[in-house]
Scaffold this active site. Structure first.
Site, PDB file in Angstrom:
ATOM      1  N   LYS A 139      14.097 -37.015  48.044  1.00  0.00           N
ATOM      2  CA  LYS A 139      15.214 -37.378  47.175  1.00  0.00           C
ATOM      3  C   LYS A 139      15.610 -38.840  47.373  1.00  0.00           C
ATOM      4  CE  LYS A 139      17.221 -32.794  46.453  1.00  0.00           C
ATOM      5  NZ  LYS A 139      16.186 -31.973  47.080  1.00  0.00           N
ATOM      6  N   HIS A 141      21.938 -21.171  44.739  1.00  0.00           N
ATOM      7  CA  HIS A 141      21.302 -22.426  44.304  1.00  0.00           C
ATOM      8  C   HIS A 141      19.931 -22.207  43.667  1.00  0.00           C
ATOM      9  CE1 HIS A 141      24.445 -24.799  46.226  1.00  0.00           C
ATOM     10  NE2 HIS A 141      24.297 -24.060  47.297  1.00  0.00           N
ATOM     11  N   ARG A 196       5.721 -30.640  38.756  1.00  0.00           N
ATOM     12  CA  ARG A 196       4.862 -29.478  38.465  1.00  0.00           C
ATOM     13  C   ARG A 196       5.363 -28.806  37.192  1.00  0.00           C
ATOM     14  NH1 ARG A 196       8.722 -25.804  39.659  1.00  0.00           N
ATOM     15  NH2 ARG A 196      10.024 -26.187  41.478  1.00  0.00           N
ATOM     16  N   GLU A 199      26.559 -37.775  48.812  1.00  0.00           N
ATOM     17  CA  GLU A 199      26.899 -38.018  47.411  1.00  0.00           C
ATOM     18  C   GLU A 199      28.295 -37.491  47.136  1.00  0.00           C
ATOM     19  OE1 GLU A 199      22.692 -37.520  44.989  1.00  0.00           O
ATOM     20  OE2 GLU A 199      24.135 -35.877  44.986  1.00  0.00           O
TER      21      GLU A 199
END
Length: 480
Positions: A115, A234, A291, A199
């Site tokens: 990330k 999630h 993908r 974040e």
């Protein structure tokens, strides 16, 4: 390209093989001992055993898969999703062996797999990012200073993370140190990489992703969006295309942003750029999945394209056969992931035998399925049985077809997410389009589902009693 090995199992292996066969390409299935009699093995032209049931001895054994592919004179390997699909070392090893990897090059997989590296790559392309710091951090005092600047609540995220692992929401400064420690520990344990970053936590977020496809001739197209905000732990459970809330202007803006992300890493093939959207409809780059996605069928239905066919064409070095202006949204599609999980026990895996397994059919219904009646559900792999997808000219039509399809999908022997799916599709928040990633937390509880099941059983019993009394009345009249 005359022969493709599909380095996967279940519904995605069959899905890829269907397109390969349509294109006149022979297919090779791989299987573990647990999958010896699985449908994907029977569906392929050839099948090869690659190891014992645990994934690390079979579907994650890249060296064995490449060895068998070479022995069988395979031209290309399609990784599906999961397992080795985002493993840069595997993609590199496949290419070095002289076999085509149907997917991006290893450089792009590595870059987007981190990330932090992804943020670094896209920040030069004027793409909206969630406020925060785009570098690894372990110093609590520095973390406090960043949090004070961007404001609580904040999100601590693992750089190499996925599926919610190594992720912590922190509401107050006093919890920061302990939550950072937990996130770093969990990330190290899950991914072998303890890097975390901070974040701003986006409250009431929606999870919207853009499907892209890039060829080796400089063309990058976006195939519109998918709404993936209905999640548990999630993980996505329900997806739809298009989103119920995007304006044409936002759709184009997000699409262009997604193509920029692809260009930032010289992308090749199918990929998905994921965004968070806040309550004010601002969107922020989240990550890129390098993908084919589980939820790709909803995009295929609204665009009329076969994404696997495009993957294969691009891997063969061909130019994409369409331009951006050729792509239009037609109708609406919904997808429910049918897991062997019990929604009454916090979605715990449900292991057992499929004593009855009957799929719904009819106009507007597509089932990407990997199981058949009589099969055991292996404990070693993801518990997804199939994907139930419906299509209609409107969202309402797709919803009505979906509810009927769920009702005619018969599974006995294990618990599934079908009742949960029905709950979602009938809920006013979903039907109105006014929902976010907290849908399950805000609206769902096992008690609601139990109560609904009891009410339906009571109604069914009353109908049966009424019919019985009517039959008895007819019987008495006829005997008199």
């Amino acid at each position: 390209m005359k022969k493709i090995l599909v380095a996967n199992r279940g519904e995605i292996a069959i899905r890829v093989m269907k397109t390969a066969k349509k294109m006149g390409i022979k297919t090779v299935a791989v299987y573990s001992s647990a999958d010896r009699n699985a449908p994907h093995v029977k569906f392929a032209d050839e099948a090869v055993w690659i190891g014992e049931p645990p994934s690390n001895q079979s579907y994650l054994n890249g060296a064995k898969i490449i060895e068998e592919a070479k022995r069988l004179n395979v031209d290309a390997i399609h990784p599906g999703y999961g397992f080795l699909s985002e493993n840069a070392d595997f993609a590199e090893a496949v290419a070095k062996s002289g076999i085509i990897f149907i997917g991006p090059q290893s450089k792009a997989i590595r870059m987007m797999g981190s990330k932090l590296a992804a943020k670094e790559a896209v920040k030069h392309y004027d793409i909206p990012m969630v406020p925060g710091i785009d570098q690894a951090i372990s110093d609590v005092e520095k973390a406090k200073a960043i949090a004070a600047e961007i404001g609580f609540p904040i999100l601590i995220k693992a750089s190499a993370g996925g599926g919610g692992k190594g992720m912590r929401i922190v509401e107050r400064e006093k919890d920061l140190a302990s939550q950072m420690e937990r996130a770093i520990s969990e990330a190290t344990s899950a991914f072998g990489d303890g890097s975390v970053f901070i974040e701003k936590y986006v409250s009431s977020p929606r999870h919207i992703e853009i499907q892209i496809m890039a060829d080796s001739h400089g063309n990058v197209l976006y195939f519109f969006e998918r709404e993936c905000s209905i999640q548990r732990r999630h993980q996505k459970v329900v997806e739809e295309a298009p989103s119920a809330i995007l304006s044409p202007e936002q759709r184009e803006e997000m699409g262009i942003a997604a193509t920029k992300v692809a260009r930032s890493c010289d992308y090749l093939g199918a990929g998905t750029v994921e965004f968070l959207m806040d309550a004010e409809r601002n969107f922020y780059f989240l990550e890129m999945n390098t993908r084919l996605q589980v939820e790709h069928p909803v995009t295929e239905l609204i665009t009329g394209v076969d994404l696997v066919e495009l993957q294969i064409m691009v891997a063969r070095g061909e130019v994409l056969p369409m331009k951006q202006e050729d792509l239009k949204i037609q109708g609406h599609a919904l997808e429910l992931r049918v897991y062997a999980e019990d929604p009454l026990t916090n979605f715990l895996p449900s292991v057992g035998t499929l004593h009855t397994y009957s799929l719904p059919t009819g106009p507007g219904i597509r089932v990407d399925n990997g199981f058949e009646e009589g099969m055991e559900i292996p404990i070693y792999y993801d518990p997804m049985l199939a994907k139930l997808i419906t299509y209609g000219k409107t969202r309402e039509e797709a919803l009505q077809i979906m509810i009927k399809a769920i009702d005619s999908y018969v599974v006995e022997g294990v618990q599934t997410t079908l009742p949960f799916g029905r709950f979602v599709f009938e809920h006013e928040a979903f039907r109105s389009g006014d929902f976010d990633t907290h849908f399950v937390k805000n609206y769902y509880s096992p008690e609601i589902l139990k109560q609904k099941a009891e009410e339906e059983a009571e109604i069914a019993a009353l109908i049966a009693l009424k019919q019985y009394l009517a039959d008895q009345k007819i019987l008495r009249i006829s005997t008199n």
